[in-house]
Motif scaffolding. Structure first.
Motif, PDB file in Angstrom:
ATOM      1  N   ALA A  81       0.839  -1.205   0.000  1.00 21.57           N
ATOM      2  CA  ALA A  81       0.000   0.000   0.000  1.00 21.57           C
ATOM      3  C   ALA A  81       0.874   1.255   0.000  1.00 21.57           C
ATOM      4  CB  ALA A  81      -0.939  -0.003   1.201  1.00 21.57           C
ATOM      5  N   ALA A  82       1.948   1.229   0.784  1.00 16.97           N
ATOM      6  CA  ALA A  82       2.856   2.376   0.815  1.00 16.97           C
ATOM      7  C   ALA A  82       3.509   2.580  -0.548  1.00 16.97           C
ATOM      8  CB  ALA A  82       3.918   2.187   1.896  1.00 16.97           C
ATOM      9  N   GLU A  83       3.933   1.484  -1.173  1.00 13.96           N
ATOM     10  CA  GLU A  83       4.567   1.589  -2.492  1.00 13.96           C
ATOM     11  C   GLU A  83       3.562   2.016  -3.553  1.00 13.96           C
ATOM     12  OE1 GLU A  83       7.686   1.694  -2.899  1.00 13.96           O
ATOM     13  OE2 GLU A  83       8.292   0.899  -0.956  1.00 13.96           O
ATOM     14  N   THR A  84       2.312   1.596  -3.399  1.00 18.70           N
ATOM     15  CA  THR A  84       1.265   2.017  -4.329  1.00 18.70           C
ATOM     16  C   THR A  84       1.035   3.518  -4.196  1.00 18.70           C
ATOM     17  OG1 THR A  84       0.266  -0.183  -4.265  1.00 18.70           O
ATOM     18  CG2 THR A  84      -1.124   1.616  -5.051  1.00 18.70           C
ATOM     19  N   ALA A  85       1.024   4.015  -2.979  1.00 22.15           N
ATOM     20  CA  ALA A  85       0.904   5.464  -2.765  1.00 22.15           C
ATOM     21  C   ALA A  85       2.114   6.187  -3.352  1.00 22.15           C
ATOM     22  CB  ALA A  85       0.754   5.768  -1.279  1.00 22.15           C
ATOM     23  N   ALA A  86       3.284   5.563  -3.251  1.00 25.10           N
ATOM     24  CA  ALA A  86       4.502   6.168  -3.811  1.00 25.10           C
ATOM     25  C   ALA A  86       4.372   6.364  -5.318  1.00 25.10           C
ATOM     26  CB  ALA A  86       5.716   5.305  -3.498  1.00 25.10           C
ATOM     27  N   SER A  87       3.674   5.455  -5.981  1.00 22.44           N
ATOM     28  CA  SER A  87       3.520   5.584  -7.432  1.00 22.44           C
ATOM     29  C   SER A  87       2.699   6.821  -7.805  1.00 22.44           C
ATOM     30  CB  SER A  87       2.880   4.320  -8.028  1.00 22.44           C
ATOM     31  OG  SER A  87       1.494   4.255  -7.731  1.00 22.44           O
ATOM     32  N   GLN A  88       2.003   7.390  -6.803  1.00 21.63           N
ATOM     33  CA  GLN A  88       1.256   8.628  -7.016  1.00 21.63           C
ATOM     34  C   GLN A  88       1.887   9.789  -6.234  1.00 21.63           C
ATOM     35  OE1 GLN A  88      -3.091   8.398  -7.053  1.00 21.63           O
ATOM     36  NE2 GLN A  88      -2.949   6.156  -7.112  1.00 21.63           N
ATOM     37  N   GLY A  89       3.144   9.607  -5.819  1.00 21.85           N
ATOM     38  CA  GLY A  89       3.889  10.684  -5.186  1.00 21.85           C
ATOM     39  C   GLY A  89       3.539  10.957  -3.735  1.00 21.85           C
ATOM     40  N   GLU A 122      -9.287   4.496  -8.168  1.00 19.63           N
ATOM     41  CA  GLU A 122      -9.330   3.360  -9.093  1.00 19.63           C
ATOM     42  C   GLU A 122      -7.925   2.835  -9.367  1.00 19.63           C
ATOM     43  OE1 GLU A 122     -11.547   4.835 -12.417  1.00 19.63           O
ATOM     44  OE2 GLU A 122     -13.380   5.033 -11.198  1.00 19.63           O
ATOM     45  N   ARG A 123      -7.017   3.734  -9.608  1.00 20.57           N
ATOM     46  CA  ARG A 123      -5.625   3.328  -9.850  1.00 20.57           C
ATOM     47  C   ARG A 123      -5.043   2.649  -8.611  1.00 20.57           C
ATOM     48  NH1 ARG A 123      -0.541   7.421 -10.912  1.00 20.57           N
ATOM     49  NH2 ARG A 123       1.076   5.836 -10.606  1.00 20.57           N
ATOM     50  N   PHE A 124      -5.303   3.242  -7.442  1.00 22.66           N
ATOM     51  CA  PHE A 124      -4.795   2.666  -6.198  1.00 22.66           C
ATOM     52  C   PHE A 124      -5.329   1.247  -6.006  1.00 22.66           C
ATOM     53  CE2 PHE A 124      -4.910   1.777  -1.662  1.00 22.66           C
ATOM     54  CZ  PHE A 124      -3.623   2.126  -1.268  1.00 22.66           C
ATOM     55  N   ASP A 125      -6.641   1.070  -6.128  1.00 18.05           N
ATOM     56  CA  ASP A 125      -7.246  -0.258  -5.951  1.00 18.05           C
ATOM     57  C   ASP A 125      -6.697  -1.262  -6.956  1.00 18.05           C
ATOM     58  OD1 ASP A 125      -8.788   0.648  -3.846  1.00 18.05           O
ATOM     59  OD2 ASP A 125     -10.634   0.860  -5.036  1.00 18.05           O
ATOM     60  N   ARG A 126      -6.580  -0.826  -8.214  1.00 16.38           N
ATOM     61  CA  ARG A 126      -6.090  -1.721  -9.271  1.00 16.38           C
ATOM     62  C   ARG A 126      -4.653  -2.171  -8.993  1.00 16.38           C
ATOM     63  NH1 ARG A 126      -6.824   1.523 -13.081  1.00 16.38           N
ATOM     64  NH2 ARG A 126      -4.724   2.316 -13.301  1.00 16.38           N
ATOM     65  N   ALA A 129      -4.543  -4.499  -5.949  1.00 11.05           N
ATOM     66  CA  ALA A 129      -5.111  -5.815  -6.263  1.00 11.05           C
ATOM     67  C   ALA A 129      -4.174  -6.636  -7.155  1.00 11.05           C
ATOM     68  CB  ALA A 129      -6.473  -5.649  -6.943  1.00 11.05           C
ATOM     69  N   GLN A 130      -3.460  -5.954  -8.043  1.00  6.78           N
ATOM     70  CA  GLN A 130      -2.546  -6.642  -8.963  1.00  6.78           C
ATOM     71  C   GLN A 130      -1.155  -6.859  -8.356  1.00  6.78           C
ATOM     72  OE1 GLN A 130      -2.626  -4.059 -12.404  1.00  6.78           O
ATOM     73  NE2 GLN A 130      -4.548  -4.921 -13.139  1.00  6.78           N
ATOM     74  N   HIS A 131      -0.962  -6.404  -7.125  1.00  7.10           N
ATOM     75  CA  HIS A 131       0.358  -6.491  -6.470  1.00  7.10           C
ATOM     76  C   HIS A 131       1.438  -5.872  -7.362  1.00  7.10           C
ATOM     77  CE1 HIS A 131      -1.359  -9.010  -3.351  1.00  7.10           C
ATOM     78  NE2 HIS A 131      -1.967  -9.684  -4.311  1.00  7.10           N
ATOM     79  N   ALA A 132       1.088  -4.737  -7.950  1.00  6.04           N
ATOM     80  CA  ALA A 132       1.963  -4.066  -8.907  1.00  6.04           C
ATOM     81  C   ALA A 132       3.298  -3.638  -8.314  1.00  6.04           C
ATOM     82  CB  ALA A 132       1.246  -2.844  -9.498  1.00  6.04           C
ATOM     83  N   HIS A 133       3.363  -3.484  -6.999  1.00  6.82           N
ATOM     84  CA  HIS A 133       4.601  -3.009  -6.383  1.00  6.82           C
ATOM     85  C   HIS A 133       5.219  -4.034  -5.425  1.00  6.82           C
ATOM     86  CE1 HIS A 133       3.721   0.783  -8.278  1.00  6.82           C
ATOM     87  NE2 HIS A 133       2.484   0.651  -7.840  1.00  6.82           N
ATOM     88  N   ALA A 134       4.742  -5.270  -5.513  1.00 10.08           N
ATOM     89  CA  ALA A 134       5.285  -6.337  -4.660  1.00 10.08           C
ATOM     90  C   ALA A 134       6.769  -6.559  -4.940  1.00 10.08           C
ATOM     91  CB  ALA A 134       4.499  -7.629  -4.860  1.00 10.08           C
ATOM     92  N   HIS A 135       7.174  -6.387  -6.211  1.00 13.37           N
ATOM     93  CA  HIS A 135       8.593  -6.554  -6.556  1.00 13.37           C
ATOM     94  C   HIS A 135       9.473  -5.578  -5.783  1.00 13.37           C
ATOM     95  CE1 HIS A 135       7.385  -3.206  -9.116  1.00 13.37           C
ATOM     96  NE2 HIS A 135       8.663  -2.892  -9.213  1.00 13.37           N
ATOM     97  N   ARG A 136       8.984  -4.374  -5.583  1.00  9.78           N
ATOM     98  CA  ARG A 136       9.744  -3.355  -4.850  1.00  9.78           C
ATOM     99  C   ARG A 136       9.933  -3.780  -3.391  1.00  9.78           C
ATOM    100  NH1 ARG A 136      10.801   2.360  -4.926  1.00  9.78           N
ATOM    101  NH2 ARG A 136      11.877   2.670  -2.976  1.00  9.78           N
ATOM    102  N   VAL A 137       8.879  -4.318  -2.802  1.00  8.51           N
ATOM    103  CA  VAL A 137       8.957  -4.795  -1.421  1.00  8.51           C
ATOM    104  C   VAL A 137       9.951  -5.963  -1.343  1.00  8.51           C
ATOM    105  CG1 VAL A 137       7.646  -5.787   0.500  1.00  8.51           C
ATOM    106  CG2 VAL A 137       6.607  -4.004  -0.934  1.00  8.51           C
ATOM    107  N   ARG A 138       9.884  -6.879  -2.310  1.00 12.72           N
ATOM    108  CA  ARG A 138      10.819  -8.021  -2.338  1.00 12.72           C
ATOM    109  C   ARG A 138      12.267  -7.546  -2.490  1.00 12.72           C
ATOM    110  NH1 ARG A 138       6.775 -10.302  -5.387  1.00 12.72           N
ATOM    111  NH2 ARG A 138       7.838  -9.835  -7.335  1.00 12.72           N
ATOM    112  N   GLU A 139      12.489  -6.529  -3.315  1.00 13.77           N
ATOM    113  CA  GLU A 139      13.851  -5.997  -3.484  1.00 13.77           C
ATOM    114  C   GLU A 139      14.391  -5.477  -2.161  1.00 13.77           C
ATOM    115  OE1 GLU A 139      13.683  -2.961  -6.463  1.00 13.77           O
ATOM    116  OE2 GLU A 139      13.369  -4.387  -8.102  1.00 13.77           O
TER     117      GLU A 139
END
Length: 180
Positions: A81-89, A122-126, A129-139
């Motif tokens: 969630a934090a990384e998803t917020a980061a994608s929107q600054g 909508e972007r945040f939820d999407r 849900a898609q774990h779009a930033h999970a790679h960043r957490v794994r890194e």
């Protein structure tokens, strides 16, 4: 206590991908590996905030994700969630909300925080849900493991792991030692 040369070193140097508070040219770089659901990481927040006030432009603070999923079932989702917020600054605002509301770290909570921050819902939820930033957490997690992180919070002062207590006096002394 280990000698200064035997302490673990930060395996992944501070770089452009990091979430930072403070100037890049600061002589002291304080890196924290933390878990949004960890009560000890939460207790370290006022210490870090105070160090930022005391050292000002001489301190760069970096927060990296280290979710302890075996004991904190919401830590991974909170980090995403934090990384998803980061994608929107809005990383730091979400970071602070997650710690301020540490007992409320589930899907509806994240949506409410995103709304509070004025994120595109909508972007945040999407992305969440898609774990779009999970790679960043794994890194972050992999970098922490390579750096000898065993729990949270773990601090590094100018690349060397701080192995003492995380109270204000002890961390201040560690920062002062390299700030000279």
């Amino acid at each position: 206590m280990e000698s200064r040369t035997e302490r673990a070193r930060l395996a992944v140097p501070v770089g452009e991908r990091d979430h930072v508070r403070g100037p890049a040219e600061a002589p002291v770089k304080l890196v924290e590996y933390g878990d949004f659901e960890c009560p000890y990481t939460r207790r370290a927040r006022p210490v870090v905030r105070r160090l930022g006030q005391e050292f000002g432009d001489r301190l760069l603070f970096v927060f990296r994700n280290f979710p302890l999923t075996r004991i904190h079932p919401h830590a991974q989702a909170a980090a995403e969630a934090a990384e998803t917020a980061a994608s929107q600054g809005r990383y730091w605002e979400m970071h602070d909300l997650l710690f301020d509301n540490q007992r409320h770290l589930e899907g509806e909570d994240f949506r409410r925080y995103a709304q509070q921050l004025g994120l595109d819902p909508e972007r945040f939820d999407r992305e969440l849900a898609q774990h779009a930033h999970a790679h960043r957490v794994r890194e972050d997690l992999r970098g922490g493991l390579k750096s000898g992180v065993r729990g949270t919070p773990t601090f590094f002062v100018n690349g060397l792991r701080h192995d003492g207590p995380n109270d204000l006096a002890t961390l201040r002394a560690a920062v002062e030692q390299v700030a000279r």
